[in-house]
Design an enzyme around this catalytic site. Structure first.
Site, short mmCIF file in Angstrom:
data_model
loop_
_atom_site.label_atom_id
_atom_site.label_comp_id
_atom_site.label_asym_id
_atom_site.label_seq_id
_atom_site.Cartn_x
_atom_site.Cartn_y
_atom_site.Cartn_z
N GLY A 126 61.22 92.55 -72.34
CA GLY A 126 60.16 92.67 -73.16
C GLY A 126 58.92 92.56 -72.16
N GLY A 127 57.65 92.64 -72.84
CA GLY A 127 56.44 92.49 -72.13
C GLY A 127 56.06 91.05 -71.93
CE LYS B 297 59.68 88.96 -70.36
NZ LYS B 297 58.51 88.56 -70.69
CB SER B 298 60.95 83.02 -71.56
OG SER B 298 60.98 83.53 -70.23
N GLY C 35 60.59 82.46 -59.77
CA GLY C 35 59.28 82.49 -59.47
C GLY C 35 59.00 81.87 -58.28
CG HIS D 58 58.44 78.84 -67.45
ND1 HIS D 58 59.54 79.02 -68.69
CD2 HIS D 58 57.93 79.86 -67.48
CE1 HIS D 58 59.50 80.18 -69.12
NE2 HIS D 58 58.49 80.73 -68.22
CE LYS D 59 60.12 73.32 -61.60
NZ LYS D 59 59.83 72.47 -60.33
CD GLU E 286 61.92 75.20 -58.47
OE1 GLU E 286 61.42 75.46 -57.10
OE2 GLU E 286 61.48 74.41 -59.39
CG ASP F 4 62.59 83.70 -67.29
OD1 ASP F 4 62.05 84.73 -67.21
OD2 ASP F 4 62.22 82.65 -68.41
#
Length: 184
Positions: free
Chosen positions: A21-22, A27-28, A48, A62-63, A75, A95
């Site tokens: 997805g964009g 999506k995540s 990342g 995110h975490k 990671e 991800d």
């Protein structure tokens, strides 16, 4: 957001889900909801890297969003095949694939070889695997060679994983569209 289900008995390639997805498409969130519907523990394989303060803030956000107990974050910006093999018995969310491609390009790594290793390990996994990537081929052709190479590498990677995965989902505006496999 509609939540699709994973079949915990499907492993290997059949138990692999590719979610595309964009940016900010949801999506995540979908990937996390699908994985947390399974018994924990779950591995969050984050690709990342923080090259600046803004990216570091994104990573921390995110975490912090993974508040459910049971998450273990690994990671690894390069050797995702090794992580998938190491945690073969646990559900893993990768991800994201496009950040992985970025890392490989910036460090002049062999993307073809790394993709080959990734595609070899997916059928060997003993637990479900969700791979998240940004669909970058829907826009205009980039004006510079590096951006065009990035778009091409990401597109080829997604095609190869989609061919092998049991399920492929496209997400737009938080809505999942199953492209391959069935919605459970």
């Amino acid at each position: 957001m509609s939540v699709l289900s994973l079949n915990p008995t499907e492993t290997g390639a059949q138990g692999t889900v590719l979610i595309l997805g964009g940016a900010r498409s949801g999506k995540s969130g979908l990937a996390e909801a699908m994985l947390t519907a399974l018994p924990s523990p779950w591995i969050y394989l984050a690709t990342g890297r923080a090259f600046d303060a803004e990216m570091q803030e994104r990573i921390e956000h995110h975490k912090a969003s993974r508040t459910e107990q049971g998450w273990q974050t690994v990671e690894e910006p390069f050797d995702i095949a090794w992580v998938l093999k190491t945690y073969a018995h646990l559900p893993v969310l990768v991800d994201c694939l496009t950040l992985w491609v970025t890392n490989m390009l910036l460090d002049d790594q062999n993307i073809e070889e790394a993709t080959h290793r990734l595609l070899e390990v997916l059928p060997e996994r003993l637990a479900p695997t969700i791979l998240v990537g940004n669909e970058v081929g829907l826009g205009i052709v980039p004006e510079n060679a590096l951006a065009r190479r990035f778009r091409d590498e990401a597109g080829r990677l997604h095609q190869r994983i989609a061919a092998q995965a049991g399920q492929v989902v496209f997400v737009a505006a938080g809505l999942p569209l199953v492209l391959k496999g069935k919605a459970l």
